[in-house]
Design a protein around this motif. Structure first.
Motif, short mmCIF file in Angstrom:
data_model
loop_
_atom_site.label_atom_id
_atom_site.label_comp_id
_atom_site.label_asym_id
_atom_site.label_seq_id
_atom_site.Cartn_x
_atom_site.Cartn_y
_atom_site.Cartn_z
N ASN A 119 -8.18 3.96 3.48
CA ASN A 119 -8.58 3.12 2.17
C ASN A 119 -9.26 1.72 2.72
O ASN A 119 -9.00 1.15 3.36
CB ASN A 119 -7.31 2.83 1.51
CG ASN A 119 -7.68 2.31 0.21
OD1 ASN A 119 -8.33 1.27 -0.16
ND2 ASN A 119 -7.01 2.99 -0.93
N CYS A 129 0.94 -1.12 -0.01
CA CYS A 129 -0.01 0.03 0.06
C CYS A 129 0.94 1.06 -0.18
O CYS A 129 0.60 2.19 -0.83
CB CYS A 129 -1.02 -0.11 1.14
SG CYS A 129 -2.01 1.50 1.47
N TYR A 155 -7.84 -1.13 1.70
CA TYR A 155 -6.41 -1.65 2.66
C TYR A 155 -7.58 -2.37 3.93
O TYR A 155 -6.78 -3.28 4.40
CB TYR A 155 -6.03 -0.51 2.93
CG TYR A 155 -4.71 -0.78 3.96
CD1 TYR A 155 -3.60 -1.33 3.61
CD2 TYR A 155 -4.88 -0.59 5.24
CE1 TYR A 155 -2.65 -1.60 4.36
CE2 TYR A 155 -4.25 -0.70 6.22
CZ TYR A 155 -2.76 -1.27 5.73
OH TYR A 155 -1.81 -1.54 6.89
N CYS A 184 -3.04 4.87 3.87
CA CYS A 184 -3.71 3.34 3.86
C CYS A 184 -4.89 3.07 4.77
O CYS A 184 -5.85 2.33 4.23
CB CYS A 184 -2.54 2.38 4.14
SG CYS A 184 -1.11 2.58 3.02
#
Length: 802
Positions: A609, A592, A612, A606
């Motif tokens: 996200n 990531c 993720y 990250c």
């Protein structure tokens, strides 16, 4: 080195209970010697002596007094005469022979000694006899495999067939016969199934003989199996010649391949799927050079393993015979009697000392292997058969010490830098916060790997100390397995690279000239990761290639579970992966952080996200899911319900890990309660399974209360301490549920410490798990790998042919 230590060092670890108990007999003789000394100094008090617990019962203490003269006493002569007469007449054991003589003098220690000596001798002889019968049966099986191999080889080399059918039959007959003559000479079952005697030769030598056979009218081949042709004059004259072929009675027919089918020993995901769908597999013989190469490699491994077993049997016979000789000489020295000569004659005349089947079979296996698998090159063939143990290299030890010193020095420097810059403290400047959130998870990935390798190296060291045959358990090829020095060398080498990268990264950030180059300084961890992966997949024969490929093969089997048959190395590695969940998450952060380009701006987006966060669940569950599928595969194949319960254990852990991950993202009270309940259930289930099934402990009625009957470590407190430590380290998940926060530690540092505790727990688990597996092998005398054979004989077709 004393013989007792040498005797123990030369034992086959899995057969140690079948060896003569030299230590116990030696202790009896020491007790006898102490008693004789006390009896000579104070004969009036000998009646009040009591026996020790090791001698089972009390005795009166009146044994024969020491005779200083060199002439044997009448009792000694009588004892020796009785033993000699008993041996010559095939009489009873030594205990029964010595009883009437020694009881008259109340020598109960000596009676106990001879009784135990008889028991040990009978035990050794019976075990040796049973193992010899096993290898003879295996030799008969290898006979038939070599029959099919030679016929298969001829078919591949002559795909168009022969000009004349009789010559074809003669060729096949001679080829098959030459392949099995060595083994069939010592296997009764093979001798009954094929009444022919040939010397082993190569294909080229056989072809020369075929030309002679085709021109000779004195040799007649018959397809019939129940008819024996009388020997001709020329055949009789050839008997006893080492390089001649005696086509005597019953040549192998051309139909040898008609009753043979190929075994699908190489399992692939495709074959597994076909088996689940009940798709009929094509087992017809394809006479191709690729198949010939596979068949030859399989039989080659089978012969190597078979020869290895023969060497162990020969060593077993020699060491036990020598042990009986040593212990009887000690008895003669202590008692000044002369019983060893007669008893050793009994040993020599027994099956243990007189049978030469193993020696002859070894010679024939060597001849067969050299001619058919090493192109008649004896040096090459014997090098493969008698693989030498791996020797420790001084350069490995030196490099290990060098890397260890460098690693310690770098660690001290790193600690000083961290302390100076206060990187681990919660409250610090923004740039330090960015470092802990960005760089620390990246470098901790290498720390987890190094710690796991250090624990594994420690496991190997203690396995070797307590004679645990880990090389056989894991299925390592002899001479290629890594010792603890090699694993320490690799772990300290990686530690040096990782710590040097951390210090160089900090130095680049502190240097005003490079501080502005954010992208370059942030690429140091990625460069280290690429270097490690490149070394792992390097195809060249450097840095222990065979071990690296073995690891990658097991890793691939774990990922592809349940499409491959589950072996111990596969599920053992899967268990290791379940303790590296945080390392998998660090690897996910690698992808990531560099994939999304955050490293250019030194920011971490990250966790914001959704993809993720979704992969946080998947990455955490993958190791447990692989292990669950392996249990499902074993349940399907072995029909063992315990594998189903083991699978439920891993499934409960998957639920617990997933719920804890959800709680770490949501931080709700409901998630917290569910996470605590699921984690508690999984922890209790896993701990109970560890202690009872994986370690074999907590047995109520064992000789060692709450442990097990057999223990390798002499200190029982070690086992109780390991059980307590396992329980405590299992509770490390409480940090994620109770959300502990320490003012002097950053959250990332605390998560890393908890992950390290799980790795340490796994290292402790490894030792006792393999110890329990080793003791199971000892109980079943299982010391050799079962090598799959390439051909499968159809017994119905053979009966029809007969």
């Amino acid at each position: 080195m004393k013989f007792g230590k040498e005797f123990k060092a030369q034992m086959v670890p899995e057969w140690q209970e079948a060896y003569m108990d030299y230590h116990y007999l030696k202790n009896l003789l020491k007790e006898l010697q102490r008693f004789k000394g006390k009896n000579e100094r104070s004969p009036t008090t000998s009646a009040r002596l009591q026996r020790k617990l090791t001698l089972v019962r009390a005795f009166s203490g009146l044994t024969q007094r020491h005779n200083h003269s060199t002439t044997p006493s009448p009792t000694d002569v009588e004892c020796q005469d009785n033993l000699v007469n008993s041996v010559e007449q095939g009489g009873s054991g030594v205990y029964e022979i010595m009883s009437p003589i020694l009881k008259a003098e109340e020598g109960e220690i000596e009676l106990l000694y001879f009784k135990r000596l008889d028991e040990e001798f009978n035990k050794v002889v019976e075990f040796y006899r049973s193992k010899v019968e096993e290898v003879m049966n295996e030799a008969a099986l290898l006979n038939k495999q070599m029959d099919a191999l030679i016929a298969f080889r001829v078919k591949v080399r002559n795909p168009q067939g022969f000009m004349d059918s009789s010559v074809e039959m003669a060729r096949l007959s001679v080829d098959v016969a030459t392949s099995t003559a060595a083994l069939s000479a010592t296997t009764p079952s093979a001798a009954r199934s094929s009444r022919r005697i040939f010397d082993i030769g190569t294909i080229e030598e056989v072809e020369e003989e075929i030309s002679k056979i085709g021109q000779s009218d004195d040799v007649e081949f018959s397809v019939a199996k129940d008819v024996e042709k009388p020997k001709t004059t020329k055949q009789s004259s050839q008997e006893g010649k080492p390089n001649s072929i005696r086509a005597s009675t019953r040549p192998a027919p051309l139909q040898v391949l008609r009753s043979v089918k190929m075994n699908n020993t190489l399992e692939t995901p495709r074959s597994t799927i076909k088996g689940c769908l009940n798709v009929p597999q094509c087992r017809e013989m394809n006479f191709t050079r690729e198949n010939l190469e596979k068949v030859q490699n399989q039989l080659k491994r089978a012969f190597v393993e078979f020869y290895h077993k023969l060497r162990f049997l020969k060593s077993y016979s020699f060491m036990n015979t020598l042990a009986f000789s040593k212990i009887m000489k000690k008895y003669d020295k202590i008692t000044s009697k002369h019983a060893s000569k007669a008893f050793l004659k009994k040993v020599d005349d027994s099956y243990l000392g007189s049978s030469d089947k193993v020696t002859k079979l070894m010679e024939r296996v060597e001849s067969t292997f050299i001619k058919h698998f090493s192109n008649s090159n004896r040096g090459k063939g014997m090098k493969i058969l008698r693989q030498k143990a791996k020797k420790e290299k001084h350069k490995v030890t030196f490099t290990l010490g060098f890397f260890a010193g460098c690693s310690v020095s770098l660690l001290v420097s790193l600690i000083m830098v961290i302390h100076t810059r206060d990187l681990l403290i919660m409250e610090f400047k923004q740039e330090r916060t960015q470092y802990m959130q960005n760089m620390f998870p990246l470098y901790s990935f290498f720390g987890f790997i190094v710690l796991h390798m250090l624990m594994y190296a420690g496991n190997i060291y203690f396995w070797q100390q307590y004679r645990v045959n880990y090389s056989f358990i894991f299925g390592f090829k002899q001479g290629t397995q890594l010792g603890y020095r090699e694993v320490f060398f690799l772990s300290f080498g990686l530690s040096v690279l990782a710590q040097a990268s951390v210090l160089s990264n900090l130095d680049l950030e502190m240097d005003p000239k490079t501080k502005s180059h954010h992208a370059i300084t942030e690429l140091v961890p990625l460069a280290l990761l690429v270097l490690v992966i490149a070394i792992l997949f390097c195809p060249f024969n450097i840095i222990y290639r065979s071990s690296r490929f073995f690891f990658l093969t097991c890793l691939f089997h774990c990922i592809c579970a349940p499409l491959y048959k589950v072996t111990l190395p596969d599920f053992f590695l899967a268990d290791q992966l379940t303790s590296q969940v945080q390392a998998f998450r660090s690897f996910e952060f690698f992808l990531c952080y560099y994939g999304m380009g955050d490293y250019r701006l030194r920011q971490n987006t990250c966790k914001r996200n959704d993809a993720y966060n979704a992969f946080l669940f998947i990455v955490a569950a993958v190791p447990y899911w692989c292990r669950f599928l392996q249990c499902f595969r074993r349940l399907f194949e072995e029909k063992d319900p315990m594998q189903g319960y083991n699978g439920l254990k891993y499934f409960s852990t998957i639920v617990a890990v997933s719920v804890r991950t959800a709680y770490s993202l949501n931080r709700g009270l409901a998630w917290r309660i569910v996470a605590f309940i699921s984690s508690a259930f999984a922890a209790v289930f896993s701990t109970y399974w560890d202690l009872v099934f994986d370690w074999g402990l907590l047995q109520k009625h064992s000789k060692n209360p709450w442990l097990r009957d057999k223990l390798l470590i002499p200190y029982k407190s070690v086992y109780f301490g390991a059980m307590v430590l396992n329980v405590l380290l299992r509770l490390a998940w409480l940090q994620t549920v109770l959300n502990f926060k320490l003012p002097f530690l950053h959250t990332e540092a605390l998560v890393t410490i908890v992950a390290c505790l799980e790795i340490i727990r796994r290292g402790i688990w490894n030792f006792f798990r393999i110890e329990n597996e080793h003791l199971n092998n000892v109980g079943k005398y299982r010391a050799f790998k079962s090598v799959p054979l390439p051909f499968n004989y159809d017994e119905e077709d053979e009966e029809k042919d007969e």
